[in-house]
Design an enzyme around this catalytic site. Structure first.
Site, short mmCIF file in Angstrom:
data_model
loop_
_atom_site.label_atom_id
_atom_site.label_comp_id
_atom_site.label_asym_id
_atom_site.label_seq_id
_atom_site.Cartn_x
_atom_site.Cartn_y
_atom_site.Cartn_z
N LYS A 124 11.75 -5.73 -7.77
CA LYS A 124 10.63 -5.16 -7.01
C LYS A 124 10.25 -6.10 -5.87
O LYS A 124 10.07 -5.68 -4.73
CB LYS A 124 9.39 -4.98 -7.90
CG LYS A 124 9.51 -3.87 -8.91
CD LYS A 124 8.19 -3.67 -9.66
CE LYS A 124 8.44 -3.07 -11.01
NZ LYS A 124 7.25 -2.65 -11.74
N LYS B 84 7.45 -11.76 -16.52
CA LYS B 84 6.78 -10.73 -17.32
C LYS B 84 6.35 -11.33 -18.64
O LYS B 84 7.01 -12.22 -19.18
CB LYS B 84 7.73 -9.57 -17.60
CG LYS B 84 7.03 -8.32 -18.05
CD LYS B 84 6.41 -7.64 -16.84
CE LYS B 84 5.86 -6.28 -17.13
NZ LYS B 84 5.80 -5.48 -15.91
N ASN C 154 -3.18 3.78 -16.29
CA ASN C 154 -3.59 3.34 -14.96
C ASN C 154 -2.84 4.11 -13.87
O ASN C 154 -3.44 4.75 -13.01
CB ASN C 154 -3.38 1.83 -14.83
CG ASN C 154 -3.57 1.34 -13.40
OD1 ASN C 154 -2.66 1.44 -12.59
ND2 ASN C 154 -4.75 0.85 -13.07
N SER D 273 -1.05 -7.07 -5.70
CA SER D 273 -1.25 -8.34 -6.40
C SER D 273 -0.94 -9.51 -5.47
O SER D 273 -1.63 -10.53 -5.46
CB SER D 273 -0.33 -8.45 -7.61
OG SER D 273 -0.95 -7.89 -8.75
N LYS E 230 6.33 -13.75 -10.83
CA LYS E 230 5.14 -12.90 -10.81
C LYS E 230 5.38 -11.66 -11.62
O LYS E 230 6.44 -11.05 -11.53
CB LYS E 230 4.87 -12.51 -9.34
CG LYS E 230 3.74 -11.54 -9.13
CD LYS E 230 2.48 -12.26 -8.73
CE LYS E 230 1.25 -11.40 -8.84
NZ LYS E 230 0.81 -11.17 -10.24
N1 GLU Z 1 2.67 -4.86 -14.14
C1 GLU Z 1 2.89 -4.38 -12.82
C2 GLU Z 1 4.35 -4.07 -12.61
O1 GLU Z 1 5.09 -3.82 -13.55
C3 GLU Z 1 2.28 -5.29 -11.75
C4 GLU Z 1 2.72 -6.70 -11.75
C5 GLU Z 1 1.90 -7.58 -10.81
O2 GLU Z 1 0.95 -7.09 -10.23
O3 GLU Z 1 2.23 -8.75 -10.68
O4 GLU Z 1 4.83 -3.99 -11.51
#
Ligand code: GLU
Length: 427
Positions: free
Chosen positions: A107, A119, A234, A361, A83
Site C-alpha cells: 500500500k 502490522k 469502520n 495516517s 507503518k
Molecule cells: N489498518 C489500516 C490498513 O490496513 C490503516 C493502517 C494505518 O493507518 O497505518 O491499511
C-alpha cells in the site's frame, strides 16, 4: 513459484489456497519476476524483517489474570519506518499478521508514502471485554512491543475492532514510557490528542475515490448504481453513507452475523443510527440473509469490507457484480481473482482500494511532526490526489501489461521497496 510443497490431501490443498501469506508471496514473486529482479529480492521480501510475539497479562474484571498473545510484524524498513494497524480479533494468527504487514508495504508503495509496512494483532474478542479490560490490554501490548516501535521506527494505527480510544490509551502508555508527549507514535488518535481530520472516514473515502475511477472505466455512474457492501465496520459503514449520499442504491449490507437485502435500497441513515461500535446491526432484524447469499446478490458494485477469504473459487462464478472494490484486506483468493478476471469483472485490489487509511495516517504523522494542523478540506484534497494517482498508475500498468489489477498493484507497490533495499546495499 512459492507453492513449493505439493500438498497431499484435498484439505491441505484447500488450506493452501486460503493461506494468505502463501498467496501474497506468490503474487510478490510473480511481480518481482515480471520486473526482472533476481531471486534474492524475493528472498528478502517474502517474510517480515522483524517479527515479535508477546504475551500480555491483563487483570480482568473478575480479578483473574488472563494472558493474551500479541504480534507485531515489520515487513521491510528500507524505504522508511514501518507503518500499519493493530487488530484485535479472536482469529488473529502469526501468518495473517505477516501477510498483513506485506500488504502494508505494498500500500505504501502504491500511494508513494515514505514508509515500509508493519502490522500488529492481538488474539482476543473485544466484543466480550469491558472498557477497563481493553485499556489494560492496549497498554500491556504497548509495553511489550515498546522497544521496537516509535515515531521513527514503526507507527501503529487502528485496524479491525480497534478505534481512536484504543489509539489514545496506546499513545498515552508510550508517552509515559518515553516521559514526554509523543503523538507521532501512533495514528488514528482522537482529534484532541493530535489526530487528523478525516482519518476515521479515510479508508472509506479512498474506496469511494477508487469506485469513482472504476465506474468511469466501465462507463456507468455511481448515481443510480446498485451496491452491496459486506461488513458494516469502520470502512463499510462510512462507505455506505458516502455512496448513499452520492445517489447510489445500497441494496445489501452485512455484519458478522448476517446480511440485509432490499432491491429498492436500504435505509442507510437508519442502519447507521442503529449499529453498535463493532458494526453490528443485523441482529435487530428477523428477515436476514447469510453472508454467502449477500455476496451473490445482483448488483453493479460489490465491496467486500470485512475479513479475508470471502470470495473464493467456490463462489467466484456466482458473483453478480461488474465491479468489485476490495475495502477489506485479502477478501478474494488468487483462484477467485483469476476466475473474476476471466469473467471480465473489474477487480480493484485491497492494496490499492484500502490505501486511503494509511494515507491519512501519514498526513496525521506529518502534522504531529510539524506541530501544525490542516483542515478537513486540505486533507480531502491531498487524499484525492494521492488515490487518483495510485489508481491510474495501477490501472495503466494492468492495461499495458495485460494483467489483472492485483498483479499490477503488486508490481507498482513492490518496486520502491526493492529499489530502496538495492540502494542501501542490502541486496
Ligand atoms: N489498518 C489500516 C490498513 O490496513 C490503516 C493502517 C494505518 O493507518 O497505518 O491499511
Amino acid at each position: 513459484m512459492v507453492a513449493d510443497k505439493a500438498s497431499d490431501s484435498p484439505n491441505e490443498q484447500n488450506e493452501d489456497k486460503l493461506d494468505v501469506l502463501k498467496s501474497t508471496q506468490t503474487v510478490v514473486q510473480t511481480a518481482l519476476d515480471k520486473l526482472g529482479y533476481p531471486e534474492e529480492v524475493f528472498d528478502l521480501l517474502k517474510e517480515p524483517v522483524r517479527m515479535m510475539t508477546v504475551r500480555i497479562p491483563v487483570r480482568m474484571d473478575d480479578d483473574s489474570i488472563k494472558i493474551f498473545t500479541g504480534y507485531r510484524a515489520q515487513h521491510n524498513d528500507a524505504v522508511g519506518p514501518t507503518k500499519g494497524g493493530v487488530r484485535f480479533h479472536p482469529d488473529v494468527t502469526e501468518k495473517e499478521v505477516k501477510a498483513l504487514s506485506i500488504w502494508m508495504s505494498l500500500k505504501a508503495g502504491i500511494v508513494d508514502l515514505p514508509y515500509g509496512g508493519g502490522k500488529g494483532g492481538i488474539v482476543c474478542d473485544p466484543r466480550e471485554m469491558s472498557f477497563r479490560e481493553l485499556e489494560g490490554l492496549s497498554r500491556g501490548y504497548v509495553r511489550a512491543i515498546s522497544q521496537i516501535v516509535g515515531p521513527t521506527k514503526d507507527i501503529p494505527a487502528p485496524d479491525v475492532f480497534t478505534n481512536p480510544q484504543i489509539m489514545a490509551w496506546m499513545m498515552d502508555e508510550y508517552s509515559r514510557i518515553d516521559e514526554f508527549n509523543n503523538p507521532g507514535f501512533i495514528t488514528g488518535k482522537p482529534i484532541v490528542l493530535g489526530g487528523s481530520h478525516g482519518r476515521e472516514s479515510a479508508t472509506a473515502k479512498g474506496v469511494t475515490i477508487c469506485i469513482d475511477e472504476a465506474v468511469k472505466k466501465k462507463g456507468i455512474s455511481v448515481k443510480g448504481s446498485r451496491v452491496v457492501i459486506q461488513g458494516f465496520g469502520n470502512a463499510g459503514s462510512f462507505l455506505a453513507k458516502f455512496l448513499n449520499d452520492q445517489g447510489a442504491k445500497i441494496v445489501g449490507i452485512s455484519d458478522a452475523y448476517g446480511g440485509l437485502h432490499d432491491p429498492d435500497g436500504l435505509d442507510i441513515d437508519y442502519l447507521l443510527d442503529r449499529r453498535d461500535s463493532f458494526g453490528t446491526v443485523t441482529k435487530l432484524f428477523e428477515d436476514t440473509i447469510s453472508n454467502e447469499e449477500l455476496l451473490e446478490l445482483d448488483c453493479d458494485i460489490l465491496v467486500p469490507a470485512a475479513v479475508e477469504n470471502q470470495i473464493t473459487e467456490e463462489n467466484a462464478d456466482k458473483i453478480n457484480a461488474s465491479i468489485i472494490v476490495e475495502a477489506a484486506n485479502g477478501p478474494t483468493t488468487l483462484e477467485a481473482t483469476r476466475i473474476l478476471s476471466e469473467r471480465g469483472i473489474l477487480l480493484v485490489p485491497d492494496v490499492l482500494a484500502s490505501a486511503g487509511g494509511v494515507t491519512v495516517s501519514y498526513f496525521e504523522w506529518v502534522q504531529n511532526n510539524q506541530g501544525y494542523y490542516w483542515t478537513e478540506e486540505e486533507i480531502e484534497e491531498k487524499l484525492y490526489k494521492v488515490m487518483v494517482k495510485g489508481f491510474n498508475n495501477v490501472y495503466n500498468t494492468a492495461e499495458t501489461r495485460k494483467i489483472d489489477m492485483r498483479l499490477a498493484a503488486y508490481m507498482v507497490g513492490v518496486r520502491k521497496m526493492a529499489e530502496a533495499a538495492r540502494f542501501r546495499g542490502w541486496i
